[in-house]
Motif scaffolding. Structure first.
Motif, PDB file in Angstrom:
ATOM      1  N   MET A 239      54.394 115.071 -21.088  1.00 51.01           N
ATOM      2  CA  MET A 239      53.774 113.818 -20.629  1.00 51.01           C
ATOM      3  C   MET A 239      54.833 112.877 -20.041  1.00 51.01           C
ATOM      4  O   MET A 239      54.640 112.300 -18.975  1.00 51.01           O
ATOM      5  CB  MET A 239      53.075 113.164 -21.826  1.00 51.01           C
ATOM      6  CG  MET A 239      52.301 111.945 -21.467  1.00 51.01           C
ATOM      7  SD  MET A 239      50.822 112.403 -20.542  1.00 51.01           S
ATOM      8  CE  MET A 239      50.252 110.792 -20.045  1.00 51.01           C
ATOM      9  N   PHE A 240      55.952 112.752 -20.726  1.00 46.86           N
ATOM     10  CA  PHE A 240      56.994 111.847 -20.227  1.00 46.86           C
ATOM     11  C   PHE A 240      57.706 112.431 -19.009  1.00 46.86           C
ATOM     12  O   PHE A 240      58.237 111.692 -18.185  1.00 46.86           O
ATOM     13  CB  PHE A 240      57.981 111.491 -21.349  1.00 46.86           C
ATOM     14  CG  PHE A 240      57.511 110.320 -22.149  1.00 46.86           C
ATOM     15  CD1 PHE A 240      57.886 109.023 -21.812  1.00 46.86           C
ATOM     16  CD2 PHE A 240      56.648 110.493 -23.208  1.00 46.86           C
ATOM     17  CE1 PHE A 240      57.425 107.932 -22.531  1.00 46.86           C
ATOM     18  CE2 PHE A 240      56.173 109.418 -23.932  1.00 46.86           C
ATOM     19  CZ  PHE A 240      56.560 108.140 -23.601  1.00 46.86           C
ATOM     20  N   GLN A 241      57.717 113.757 -18.909  1.00 50.29           N
ATOM     21  CA  GLN A 241      58.345 114.373 -17.741  1.00 50.29           C
ATOM     22  C   GLN A 241      57.623 113.923 -16.458  1.00 50.29           C
ATOM     23  O   GLN A 241      58.255 113.686 -15.427  1.00 50.29           O
ATOM     24  CB  GLN A 241      58.313 115.904 -17.878  1.00 50.29           C
ATOM     25  CG  GLN A 241      59.097 116.649 -16.800  1.00 50.29           C
ATOM     26  CD  GLN A 241      60.609 116.366 -16.844  1.00 50.29           C
ATOM     27  OE1 GLN A 241      61.211 116.475 -17.900  1.00 50.29           O
ATOM     28  NE2 GLN A 241      61.188 115.987 -15.700  1.00 50.29           N
ATOM     29  N   GLU A 242      56.298 113.753 -16.547  1.00 55.45           N
ATOM     30  CA  GLU A 242      55.537 113.298 -15.362  1.00 55.45           C
ATOM     31  C   GLU A 242      56.002 111.914 -14.938  1.00 55.45           C
ATOM     32  O   GLU A 242      56.197 111.621 -13.770  1.00 55.45           O
ATOM     33  CB  GLU A 242      54.051 113.227 -15.694  1.00 55.45           C
ATOM     34  CG  GLU A 242      53.370 114.568 -15.631  1.00 55.45           C
ATOM     35  CD  GLU A 242      51.898 114.462 -16.001  1.00 55.45           C
ATOM     36  OE1 GLU A 242      51.252 113.449 -15.674  1.00 55.45           O
ATOM     37  OE2 GLU A 242      51.420 115.411 -16.646  1.00 55.45           O
ATOM     38  N   GLU A 243      56.176 111.034 -15.941  1.00 52.03           N
ATOM     39  CA  GLU A 243      56.638 109.667 -15.666  1.00 52.03           C
ATOM     40  C   GLU A 243      58.051 109.709 -15.052  1.00 52.03           C
ATOM     41  O   GLU A 243      58.369 108.994 -14.111  1.00 52.03           O
ATOM     42  CB  GLU A 243      56.655 108.897 -16.992  1.00 52.03           C
ATOM     43  CG  GLU A 243      56.843 107.417 -16.865  1.00 52.03           C
ATOM     44  CD  GLU A 243      55.623 106.677 -16.316  1.00 52.03           C
ATOM     45  OE1 GLU A 243      54.489 107.131 -16.502  1.00 52.03           O
ATOM     46  OE2 GLU A 243      55.840 105.629 -15.667  1.00 52.03           O
TER      47      GLU A 243
END
Ligand code: HEM
Length: 502
Positions: A239-243
């Motif tokens: 999820m944070f990789q997308e950000e």
């Protein structure tokens, strides 16, 4: 044959019992603890602790004195141990499930006193220090405050949601240089998993290895809690990789705002920081988790304090009028801080009054230590008993009252002095400057624009309020704009904030 097996088992058990009894006796000779609150074997008094726990632990401190195992019940003992001896009182309890499995060993709040923890703290300090907090992040806070008062004007009954949006959007801006969107996917994801983390933190049935840490030594296939923890970790990283990818894209286009994540990415590229990709993600997510709800709750507490003790808010209002004009000339900004010391005192009193981390946060001792006749083994957990200290007559005059005057002293500008709400010693909150300024600005703008009154039909129970659920107002209160001029000011400023998109 059967007899000899039976006999062997009996002998084995007898030897074990003897060994345990001897180590218990040796242990009790070697160490000496303060009063121990009676409880059950293994689980102690875990099941007796109500929620919220603040008033319960306060009663215990009255009964058991200045110290008891785990809780330090006076500023004197917190200073002596967690501050002056912080070199050995700064670890955290070993949590194999929460820290090692669910967080891949990267989430600072659960980390022991390790080189990895020191490295992350150093990176955080170099970006969140007071100089940066007072310059780089200030435009984000000033903008979000305009929307905060506008939302409180248009939906006063949803004052809790306005505080939540403000706190979330400030921290997202500080970390990723972007504002919170309506139904923000990342924020909703964070809210969901922090509540799961909370469940795992306090429920031994879900996280048995965190209570009985020897279970961590079982062969992996027997650790039935592990698959969930590993999945939790991977989903978080994805999820944070997308950000992260979105930010890299903005950096490539030259549209990224100056923010914490940009500083880390650039610092790591220049080898100023040693940090791998997964750890970067954990540093960002930890800051967002730790830095959002804390400001939200503090703002709500100030509103409760103004409703229950109206006298101080009249004085604050008069001083704000001297700086911003009685006729709504401009909203307070962080640039007005040096002219408004009383608002700084209000901010500190907000944090002291009803500390929302009611029983503090555990610090673990890393080597045997002696203090005033007591002998503590390495591994003992200590926490400051936050509620008890804040409400103690020996610590503060009229401690239950909201009285900012108590902070009008030479330490006014030291955010962490005179209360323990940012923690203690080497674990002191690394977001202290950002957090304190978030609260300062919200306090100033809300007091400048609104009258706040307690609703006589719904008296506020300030001692037992449940602050945790961001979706529910923790109490009812009347919030009304002061004048037509103030309404117009909020509408003008609100329109500017609503139009701003980054
Ligand atoms: C009103 C606002 C805030 C309050 C009252 C607050 C309070 C605290 C407390 C009590 C602790 C535990 C300290 C200890 O163990 O001794 C803590 C830790 C922490 N806080 Fe804050 N905080 C606030 C805002 C923030 C902000 C804005 C950030 C990030 C920008 C942040 C990041 C952290 C982190 C990363 C830790 C973990 C430190 C460690 O384990 O070494 N906090 N905070």
């Amino acid at each position: 044959m059967a007899l000899s097996i039976g006999l062997s088992v009996v002998i084995l058990c007898a030897v074990l019992v003897l060994k345990l009894s001897i180590s218990k006796i040796q242990y009790s000779y070697k160490y000496k603890f303060p009063n121990v609150v009676p409880g059950w074997p293994l689980i102690g008094n875990t099941l007796d602790v109500p929620y919220p726990a603040g008033m319960f632990t306060r009663q215990l401190s009255k009964k058991y004195g200045e110290m008891k195992l785990v809780y330090l019940n006076s500023s004197r003992t917190v200073t002596d141990l967690l501050e002056k001896r912080s070199a050995i009182y700064s670890s955290r309890p070993f949590r194999p499930m929460l820290n090692e499995i669910m967080s891949g060993g990267h989430r600072m709040v659960f980390m022991g006193y390790t080189d990895q923890w020191r490295n992350q703290r150093r990176i955080m300090h170099s970006i969140l220090n007071s100089r940066q907090a007072e310059t780089k992040f200030v435009p984000f806070q000033n903008l979000e405050a305009k929307q905060l008062v506008y939302e409180m004007l248009t939906e006063p009954e949803n004052f809790h949601k306005a505080s939540q949006r403000y706190s979330n959007s400030v921290i997202l801006s500080v970390i990723f240089g972007r504002r919170a969107r309506k139904n923000d996917e990342l924020l909703e994801f964070i809210m969901g998993y922090t509540s799961v983390l909370g469940d795992y933190q306090f429920n031994p049935l879900k996280s048995p290895a965190d209570v009985f840490t020897w279970l961590d030594k079982l062969p992996r296939p027997l650790q039935w809690w592990r698959p969930f923890g590993e999945k939790f970790f991977h989903t978080h990283v994805e999820m944070f990789q997308e950000e992260y990818n979105m930010l890299l894209d903005k950096m490539a286009k030259g549209t990224a705002k100056p923010c914490f994540a940009v500083d880390i990415i650039q610092g790591a590229a220049k080898k100023e920081f040693e940090i791998d990709e997964t750890e970067k993600i954990y540093v960002w997510s930890t800051l967002i988790e730790a830095g959002s709800d804390t400001s939200r709750v503090a703002i709500l507490q100030m509103i409760a304090g103004a409703a229950c003790y109206p006298e101080w808010s009249k004085k604050a209002r008069a001083l704000l009028d001297e700086v911003c004009g009685a006729n709504a000339e401009h909203l307070p900004t962080l640039g007005d801080r040096s002219k408004l010391p009383y608002i700084t005192a209000v901010t500190k009193e907000t944090l002291r009054w009803r500390p929302f981390l009611q029983s503090g946060v555990p610090h673990v001792l890393t080597q045997d230590d002696e203090y005033e006749g007591y002998k503590f083994p390495a591994g003992t957990e200590f926490s400051w008993n936050a509620y008890s200290i804040a409400l103690d007559e020996n610590e503060y005059e009229n401690p239950t009252e909201f009285d900012p005057e108590r902070f009008m002293n030479k330490n006014l500008d030291k955010w962490g002095q005179g209360h323990w709400s940012f923690g203690a010693g080497r674990r002191l909150c690394p977001g202290i400057n950002v957090g304190a300024l978030n609260v300062w600005l919200a306090v100033a703008c809300i007091l400048y624009c609104f009258d706040i009154e307690e609703d006589p039909n719904y008296p506020i129970d300030t001692f037992n309020t449940l602050w945790e659920d961001p979706t529910k107002a923790p109490f009812k209160v009347k919030i009304t704009p002061r004048s037509k001029a103030h309404i117009e000011l909020m509408e003008r400023e609100g329109a500017i904030a609503l139009a701003e998109d980054y």
